[in-house]
Scaffold this motif. Structure first.
Motif, PDB file in Angstrom:
ATOM      1  N   HIS A  26      31.520  39.006  41.286  1.00 50.12           N
ATOM      2  CA  HIS A  26      32.556  38.637  42.242  1.00 50.12           C
ATOM      3  C   HIS A  26      33.803  39.468  41.963  1.00 50.12           C
ATOM      4  N   VAL A  27      34.494  39.865  43.024  1.00 50.65           N
ATOM      5  CA  VAL A  27      35.863  40.380  42.924  1.00 50.65           C
ATOM      6  C   VAL A  27      36.770  39.255  43.400  1.00 50.65           C
ATOM      7  N   TYR A  28      37.825  38.962  42.658  1.00 52.99           N
ATOM      8  CA  TYR A  28      38.670  37.827  43.007  1.00 52.99           C
ATOM      9  C   TYR A  28      40.151  38.184  42.928  1.00 52.99           C
ATOM     10  N   LEU A  29      40.953  37.381  43.589  1.00 48.93           N
ATOM     11  CA  LEU A  29      42.406  37.398  43.458  1.00 48.93           C
ATOM     12  C   LEU A  29      42.807  36.082  42.804  1.00 48.93           C
ATOM     13  N   ALA A  30      43.618  36.162  41.761  1.00 50.16           N
ATOM     14  CA  ALA A  30      44.058  34.962  41.051  1.00 50.16           C
ATOM     15  C   ALA A  30      45.579  34.885  41.063  1.00 50.16           C
ATOM     16  N   TRP A  31      46.086  33.656  41.154  1.00 46.48           N
ATOM     17  CA  TRP A  31      47.541  33.401  41.210  1.00 46.48           C
ATOM     18  C   TRP A  31      47.913  32.438  40.088  1.00 46.48           C
ATOM     19  N   PHE A  32      48.965  32.786  39.351  1.00 46.04           N
ATOM     20  CA  PHE A  32      49.391  31.989  38.195  1.00 46.04           C
ATOM     21  C   PHE A  32      50.771  31.367  38.376  1.00 46.04           C
ATOM     22  N   GLY A  33      51.498  31.827  39.380  1.00 46.22           N
ATOM     23  CA  GLY A  33      52.841  31.345  39.643  1.00 46.22           C
ATOM     24  C   GLY A  33      53.526  32.324  40.576  1.00 46.22           C
ATOM     25  N   PRO A  34      54.727  32.016  41.047  1.00 45.42           N
ATOM     26  CA  PRO A  34      55.432  32.896  41.978  1.00 45.42           C
ATOM     27  C   PRO A  34      55.515  34.331  41.468  1.00 45.42           C
ATOM     28  N   SER A  39      40.969  33.068  45.005  1.00 42.92           N
ATOM     29  CA  SER A  39      40.055  33.238  46.127  1.00 42.92           C
ATOM     30  C   SER A  39      39.229  34.491  45.882  1.00 42.92           C
ATOM     31  N   ARG A  40      37.990  34.450  46.270  1.00 42.60           N
ATOM     32  CA  ARG A  40      37.131  35.615  46.101  1.00 42.60           C
ATOM     33  C   ARG A  40      37.340  36.590  47.251  1.00 42.60           C
ATOM     34  N   LEU A  41      37.178  37.881  46.927  1.00 41.27           N
ATOM     35  CA  LEU A  41      37.259  38.940  47.926  1.00 41.27           C
ATOM     36  C   LEU A  41      35.883  39.397  48.372  1.00 41.27           C
ATOM     37  N   GLY A  42      34.905  39.278  47.482  1.00 42.67           N
ATOM     38  CA  GLY A  42      33.564  39.709  47.820  1.00 42.67           C
ATOM     39  C   GLY A  42      32.685  39.727  46.593  1.00 42.67           C
ATOM     40  N   SER A  43      31.446  40.167  46.760  1.00 37.01           N
ATOM     41  CA  SER A  43      30.509  40.239  45.651  1.00 37.01           C
ATOM     42  C   SER A  43      29.564  41.410  45.848  1.00 37.01           C
ATOM     43  N   GLY A  44      29.071  41.933  44.734  1.00 40.95           N
ATOM     44  CA  GLY A  44      28.158  43.068  44.806  1.00 40.95           C
ATOM     45  C   GLY A  44      27.876  43.619  43.433  1.00 40.95           C
ATOM     46  N   ALA A  77      49.792  30.392  49.307  1.00 35.93           N
ATOM     47  CA  ALA A  77      50.416  31.235  50.332  1.00 35.93           C
ATOM     48  C   ALA A  77      50.449  32.710  49.938  1.00 35.93           C
ATOM     49  N   GLU A  78      50.848  33.008  48.705  1.00 30.02           N
ATOM     50  CA  GLU A  78      50.907  34.404  48.275  1.00 30.02           C
ATOM     51  C   GLU A  78      49.521  35.044  48.290  1.00 30.02           C
ATOM     52  N   LEU A  79      48.527  34.278  47.855  1.00 31.00           N
ATOM     53  CA  LEU A  79      47.163  34.805  47.835  1.00 31.00           C
ATOM     54  C   LEU A  79      46.655  35.068  49.243  1.00 31.00           C
ATOM     55  N   ALA A  80      47.012  34.203  50.192  1.00 28.35           N
ATOM     56  CA  ALA A  80      46.572  34.388  51.576  1.00 28.35           C
ATOM     57  C   ALA A  80      47.080  35.721  52.119  1.00 28.35           C
ATOM     58  N   ASP A  81      48.339  36.013  51.856  1.00 22.48           N
ATOM     59  CA  ASP A  81      48.917  37.276  52.313  1.00 22.48           C
ATOM     60  C   ASP A  81      48.257  38.458  51.615  1.00 22.48           C
ATOM     61  N   GLU A 124      30.538  50.111  50.466  1.00 21.15           N
ATOM     62  CA  GLU A 124      29.624  49.524  51.443  1.00 21.15           C
ATOM     63  C   GLU A 124      28.714  48.466  50.827  1.00 21.15           C
ATOM     64  N   SER A 125      28.462  48.576  49.525  1.00 19.25           N
ATOM     65  CA  SER A 125      27.541  47.637  48.870  1.00 19.25           C
ATOM     66  C   SER A 125      28.198  46.323  48.479  1.00 19.25           C
ATOM     67  N   LEU A 126      29.501  46.184  48.768  1.00 21.15           N
ATOM     68  CA  LEU A 126      30.187  44.932  48.455  1.00 21.15           C
ATOM     69  C   LEU A 126      30.197  44.020  49.671  1.00 21.15           C
ATOM     70  N   ASP A 127      29.676  42.823  49.532  1.00 17.39           N
ATOM     71  CA  ASP A 127      29.699  41.825  50.602  1.00 17.39           C
ATOM     72  C   ASP A 127      31.040  41.112  50.584  1.00 17.39           C
ATOM     73  N   ARG A 128      31.806  41.248  51.649  1.00 10.79           N
ATOM     74  CA  ARG A 128      33.144  40.658  51.687  1.00 10.79           C
ATOM     75  C   ARG A 128      33.084  39.140  51.863  1.00 10.79           C
ATOM     76  N   ALA A 129      34.120  38.482  51.346  1.00 10.39           N
ATOM     77  CA  ALA A 129      34.216  37.023  51.444  1.00 10.39           C
ATOM     78  C   ALA A 129      35.509  36.651  52.158  1.00 10.39           C
ATOM     79  N   PRO A 130      35.479  35.612  53.001  1.00  6.89           N
ATOM     80  CA  PRO A 130      36.704  35.161  53.670  1.00  6.89           C
ATOM     81  C   PRO A 130      37.645  34.494  52.674  1.00  6.89           C
ATOM     82  N   PHE A 131      38.870  34.278  53.103  1.00  4.10           N
ATOM     83  CA  PHE A 131      39.848  33.624  52.229  1.00  4.10           C
ATOM     84  C   PHE A 131      39.534  32.135  52.115  1.00  4.10           C
ATOM     85  N   ARG A 132      39.143  31.708  50.944  1.00  4.10           N
ATOM     86  CA  ARG A 132      38.855  30.308  50.673  1.00  4.10           C
ATOM     87  C   ARG A 132      39.475  29.955  49.321  1.00  4.10           C
ATOM     88  N   PRO A 133      40.726  29.504  49.327  1.00  7.32           N
ATOM     89  CA  PRO A 133      41.411  29.254  48.058  1.00  7.32           C
ATOM     90  C   PRO A 133      40.844  28.060  47.305  1.00  7.32           C
TER      91      PRO A 133
END
Length: 292
Positions: A95-103, A129-134, A177-181, A194-203
């Motif tokens: 998985h590729v992910y975005l993580a938020w720890f504070g402002p 939230s995950r960005l995708g997997s591959g 909110a910051e992660l959504a943006d 191309e080999s990475l399957d994208r994932a929608p924003f699901r926090p």
């Protein structure tokens, strides 16, 4: 003489945080639990070894190091490591992910799909939230794309994470909110593998899992354990490797990685600390190390 135990660190599972001890014993941690331990008199912190093997030299290691390993074992531990980019042929999906720890504190990272959210719990991610997997290399290229195009770091220092946990936005929506943006900006970038399957924003929000609601501001953090010293307090929260303990001096953060390599013994539950503690406000602002 009280029996001494060696701590292997804090582990996260579906049941919450647990302290793991050599030999496999586990101590479940729940909010309000009293945490009290001492360091054996005359003890020396010794290397914890690497990759399941004991340090052949039982080398002494500094009290302030979070790794708990000598240089030789640290090199061995990082060999064949995904984090050190030495395991390029790992066949597992990532998985590729975005993580938020504070402002203002977000990062991009990767973790094996089979690990689920454990890596995010270990890092103390308040929201992710995950960005995708591959495949591994596709995940790595995506991580590098975000670092280069959006200047998103792949690391956030623990010292920064722990200073903001008591002042987070109140709602999960605000925390996401910051992660959504950032997720939207990342998704709009060209050049995704191309080999990475994208994932929608699901926090996914961990504030409740960590016990961060109404968490009192910490006054400082344990700098190191020392022979004959003691730590005692009531568990207010836990995030990543950190325990937030309510003590007679206020809330103090204990990085459980500092416990590795010491012989620990039971001690009286006094709510006091007799180990070096430094205040958050003093970091980088002078030479004073002690708080109490």
């Amino acid at each position: 003489m009280a029996q001494a135990w060696r701590c292997s660190g804090l582990r996260w599972s579906a049941h919450g945080p647990e302290l793991v001890w050599d030999g496999g014993r586990r101590s479940a941690l729940t909010w309000g639990k009293r945490v009290a331990f001492g360091v054996a008199e005359g003890g020396v912190r010794t290397c914890v070894g690497a990759r399941g093997h004991a340090c052949p030299r039982r080398a002494a290691v500094p009290g302030r190091g979070t790794g708990g390993r000598c240089e030789e074992c640290a090199r061995l531990d990082r060999a064949h490591s995904v984090a050190a980019d030495t395991l390029a042929d790992d066949p597992r999906p990532y998985h590729v992910y975005l993580a938020w720890f504070g402002p203002g504190m977000a990062k991009v990272g990767i973790t094996a799909v089979e690990r689920g959210p454990v890596r995010l719990l270990e890092q103390g991610a308040v929201c992710f939230s995950r960005l995708g997997s591959g495949p591994l290399m596709a995940a790595r290229r995506t991580e590098e794309l975000l670092r280069a195009a959006l200047r998103v770091p792949d690391r956030v220092p623990y010292a920064d994470k722990r200073t903001v946990r008591s002042a987070l936005p109140a709602s999960a929506a605000e925390r996401a909110a910051e992660l959504a943006d950032l997720h939207a900006r990342a998704s709009a970038l060209p050049g995704w593998p191309e080999s990475l399957d994208r994932a929608p924003f699901r926090p996914v929000d961990h504030a409740g899992v960590f016990g961060l609601a109404a968490l009192p501001a910490a006054v400082g953090e344990v700098a190191e354990l020392v022979a004959g010293g003691a730590v005692s307090g009531r568990l207010a929260a836990a995030a990543g490797p950190d325990l937030h303990l309510e003590t007679t001096r206020g809330v103090v953060v204990v990085d459980t990685r500092l416990m590795k390599g010491w012989e620990l013994v039971p001690t009286a539950d006094t709510g006091e600390l007799t180990v070096p503690v430094r205040a958050f406000r003093e970091r980088g602002a002078g030479t004073q190390e002690g708080l109490f």
